[in-house]
Design a protein around this motif. Structure first.
Motif, short mmCIF file in Angstrom:
data_model
loop_
_atom_site.label_atom_id
_atom_site.label_comp_id
_atom_site.label_asym_id
_atom_site.label_seq_id
_atom_site.Cartn_x
_atom_site.Cartn_y
_atom_site.Cartn_z
N GLN A 12 0.82 -1.22 0.00
CA GLN A 12 0.00 0.00 0.00
C GLN A 12 0.85 1.26 0.00
OE1 GLN A 12 -3.59 0.47 2.31
NE2 GLN A 12 -3.10 -1.42 3.38
N GLY A 20 9.94 -3.45 8.16
CA GLY A 20 9.02 -4.60 8.16
C GLY A 20 8.53 -4.91 6.75
N ASN A 21 8.16 -3.87 6.01
CA ASN A 21 7.73 -4.07 4.62
C ASN A 21 8.88 -4.65 3.80
OD1 ASN A 21 6.27 -0.89 5.02
ND2 ASN A 21 5.09 -2.77 4.94
N TYR A 129 -12.29 -4.74 2.04
CA TYR A 129 -10.88 -4.78 1.64
C TYR A 129 -10.37 -6.18 1.29
CZ TYR A 129 -5.85 -3.90 2.68
OH TYR A 129 -4.48 -3.82 2.65
N ASP A 136 -7.23 -9.00 -6.46
CA ASP A 136 -5.88 -8.64 -6.94
C ASP A 136 -5.11 -9.90 -7.36
OD1 ASP A 136 -6.40 -6.07 -6.02
OD2 ASP A 136 -5.31 -6.35 -4.14
N GLY A 148 4.07 -10.68 4.56
CA GLY A 148 4.42 -10.81 5.97
C GLY A 148 3.33 -11.57 6.69
N ASP A 150 1.32 -10.77 8.97
CA ASP A 150 0.04 -10.09 9.26
C ASP A 150 -1.01 -10.27 8.15
OD1 ASP A 150 1.46 -8.53 7.44
OD2 ASP A 150 0.76 -6.62 8.26
N GLN A 151 -0.59 -10.76 6.99
CA GLN A 151 -1.54 -10.94 5.88
C GLN A 151 -2.07 -12.37 5.76
OE1 GLN A 151 -2.79 -8.39 4.08
NE2 GLN A 151 -1.61 -7.14 5.50
N THR A 195 9.35 -12.50 9.37
CA THR A 195 8.00 -12.45 8.81
C THR A 195 7.12 -11.48 9.60
OG1 THR A 195 7.36 -14.31 10.16
CG2 THR A 195 8.07 -14.80 7.91
N VAL A 197 8.24 -8.23 11.75
CA VAL A 197 9.20 -7.32 12.37
C VAL A 197 8.44 -6.47 13.39
CG1 VAL A 197 10.83 -5.43 11.95
CG2 VAL A 197 10.65 -7.30 10.29
N MET A 207 5.90 -3.59 13.90
CA MET A 207 6.41 -2.35 13.29
C MET A 207 5.39 -1.92 12.24
SD MET A 207 10.04 -1.57 11.36
CE MET A 207 11.09 -1.72 12.80
N LYS A 209 3.43 1.43 9.77
CA LYS A 209 3.47 2.78 9.21
C LYS A 209 2.64 3.74 10.06
CE LYS A 209 3.36 0.84 4.53
NZ LYS A 209 2.46 0.33 3.51
P1 TYM Z 1 0.96 -3.49 3.57
O1 TYM Z 1 1.05 -2.40 2.57
O2 TYM Z 1 0.44 -3.17 4.93
O3 TYM Z 1 2.36 -4.18 3.75
C1 TYM Z 1 3.12 -4.61 2.63
C2 TYM Z 1 3.82 -5.91 2.95
O4 TYM Z 1 4.66 -5.75 4.09
C3 TYM Z 1 4.36 -6.75 5.05
N1 TYM Z 1 4.56 -6.18 6.40
C4 TYM Z 1 5.36 -6.71 7.33
N2 TYM Z 1 6.15 -7.82 7.30
C5 TYM Z 1 6.87 -8.08 8.41
N3 TYM Z 1 6.82 -7.31 9.52
C6 TYM Z 1 6.06 -6.19 9.59
N4 TYM Z 1 6.05 -5.42 10.68
C7 TYM Z 1 5.27 -5.86 8.45
N5 TYM Z 1 4.42 -4.85 8.17
C8 TYM Z 1 3.98 -5.07 6.91
C9 TYM Z 1 2.91 -7.11 4.82
O5 TYM Z 1 2.61 -8.39 5.33
C10 TYM Z 1 2.83 -7.04 3.31
O6 TYM Z 1 3.28 -8.25 2.74
N6 TYM Z 1 -3.16 -5.98 2.27
C11 TYM Z 1 -1.76 -5.79 1.94
C12 TYM Z 1 -1.52 -5.31 0.52
C13 TYM Z 1 -2.17 -6.14 -0.54
C14 TYM Z 1 -1.78 -7.42 -0.98
C15 TYM Z 1 -2.67 -7.78 -2.02
C16 TYM Z 1 -0.74 -8.28 -0.60
C17 TYM Z 1 -3.27 -5.77 -1.28
N7 TYM Z 1 -3.55 -6.74 -2.16
C18 TYM Z 1 -2.58 -9.00 -2.67
C19 TYM Z 1 -0.65 -9.52 -1.28
C20 TYM Z 1 -1.55 -9.86 -2.28
C21 TYM Z 1 -1.20 -4.74 2.88
O7 TYM Z 1 -1.91 -3.95 3.45
O8 TYM Z 1 0.14 -4.73 2.95
#
Ligand code: TYM
Length: 344
Positions: A12, A20-21, A129, A136, A148, A150-151, A195, A197, A207, A209
């Motif tokens: 996003q 983390g991302n 969402y 997607d 990560g 969280d998904q 996976t 952070v 961690m 945004k």
């Molecule tokens: P988003 O934008 O919040 O985060 C992007 C990616 O970073 C990973 N992530 C983390 N990994 C480890 N530790 C952390 N603290 C951390 N914070 C974020 C997320 O797991 C992600 O992989 N819904 C998704 C975006 C999305 C998506 C999709 C992903 C939309 N459509 C289709 C995969 C497939 C999201 O909000 O990620």
């Protein structure tokens, strides 16, 4: 039914990209390019489920794109684009709104966290969402999704949606010659030592945004001095580092910093502890800072260069969108036939 192997993932554009991302997702995106056809998406339709300033959004979309390229994603060999340029995502999401059940969405923990106490005021988009996320992935009939931790729940929902669509429309899918299943069951790829952070200020919180404290995260735009300061201030405990991974249990901050080091060094936590077991945090933090700066500064510099060249970044997104749309349009044609719509 066998499906062509294809990777899809999204990030996003909703603020600062952080470590983390990078470690949870982008590093994996880069690795997967060797063995798969990959599609990486800047998911701007997802971002507007919470308010985004229209004056800021183009910059954040370009910044995530720049981070992809600067980290080593090849937009010529693979596909890099922003979601809103391929209308088929929203189109398939509507169909999935009619496949997914309210009960499924009601279980989504991320909605509960993001909507907070005042759920009545959350956007309908924030609630729906996960259906857009399933669209997607499935509009490309992707088989592998690096994310990560969280998904994970959202990925499980995507699998449920794919399965219910395949079941509900099974007869029509067969009648149109698509075999037993039209959509694959996308497999989440959640691997490695980072996976999830955690915040540098609290090892029990992710961690993120949206954390109001900038000290809680390392942003991909941070310079070397800022990284050094944030690591020095990172919360720890008074014990030296253990020599075994089991010694990290109940020490969330130590576990997090070791996980970050291991991921950056491309090793397992056990290897990091072989090197630093018995060391004080002061020693370990100095080594971690050096490694972070060595790995991130070239990316930060390249991101800065790319963001200063919006014409190039926009051309990458336009080219990627055109190539993504060819695949997505093909899927939508088939989906319309399967559902029973009349089309041109
Ligand atoms: P988003 O934008 O919040 O985060 C992007 C990616 O970073 C990973 N992530 C983390 N990994 C480890 N530790 C952390 N603290 C951390 N914070 C974020 C997320 O797991 C992600 O992989 N819904 C998704 C975006 C999305 C998506 C999709 C992903 C939309 N459509 C289709 C995969 C497939 C999201 O909000 O990620």
């Amino acid at each position: 039914m066998t499906f062509k192997q294809r990777v899809f993932s999204g990030v996003q554009p909703n603020g600062n990209l952080h470590l983390g991302n990078y470690l949870g997702a982008v590093v994996k995106f880069v690795e997967l390019q060797t063995n798969y056809d990959c599609i990486y998406c800047v998911v701007d339709l997802h971002a507007i489920t919470v308010w985004q300033d229209p004056k800021e959004l183009p910059r954040t979309i370009r910044e995530v794109t720049a981070a992809f390229i600067a980290s080593g994603i090849d937009p010529k060999q693979h596909i890099v684009f922003n979601q809103s340029q391929v209308a088929e995502h929203a189109e398939l999401a509507w169909i999935f709104n009619c496949v997914a059940r309210l009960g499924w969405l009601n279980r989504m923990t991320q909605f509960k966290e993001k909507a907070g106490k005042d759920r009545e005021r959350a956007s309908v988009g924030l609630y729906a969402y996960p259906n857009l996320m399933a669209a997607d992935i499935l509009v490309y009939r992707a088989t592998h999704v690096p994310v990560g931790d969280d998904q994970k729940q959202h990925l499980e929902l995507s699998r449920d949606i794919a399965q219910k669509f395949n079941n509900d429309f099974g007869e029509s899918i067969r009648a149109h010659g698509f075999g037993d299943a039209f959509f694959p069951q996308p497999e989440p790829l959640i691997q490695g030592p980072a996976t999830r952070v955690m915040s540098l200020r609290d090892g029990t919180k992710k961690m993120s945004k949206s954390d109001p404290s900038d000290q809680s995260r390392i942003n991909l735009t941070d310079d070397a001095d800022t990284i050094a300061l944030k690591v020095r201030r990172a919360k720890t405990d008074p014990e030296p580092l253990p020599s075994e991974v089991t010694g990290l249990e109940a020490r969330p901050e130590a576990d997090n910093l070791v996980g970050i080091y291991a991921a950056l060094a491309g090793q397992a936590k056990a290897d990091t502890l072989t090197e630093f077991g018995g060391a004080q945090f002061s020693t370990f933090k100095a080594a971690l800072t050096d490694l972070l700066v060595a790995k991130l500064s070239p990316i930060t510099a390249e991101m800065r260069r790319l963001v200063a060249d919006p014409i190039y970044v926009d051309s990458v997104l336009a080219d990627g969108s055109a190539r993504a749309q060819v695949i997505a349009a093909d899927t939508m044609k088939a989906v319309k036939d399967i559902v029973g719509f009349i089309r041109r």
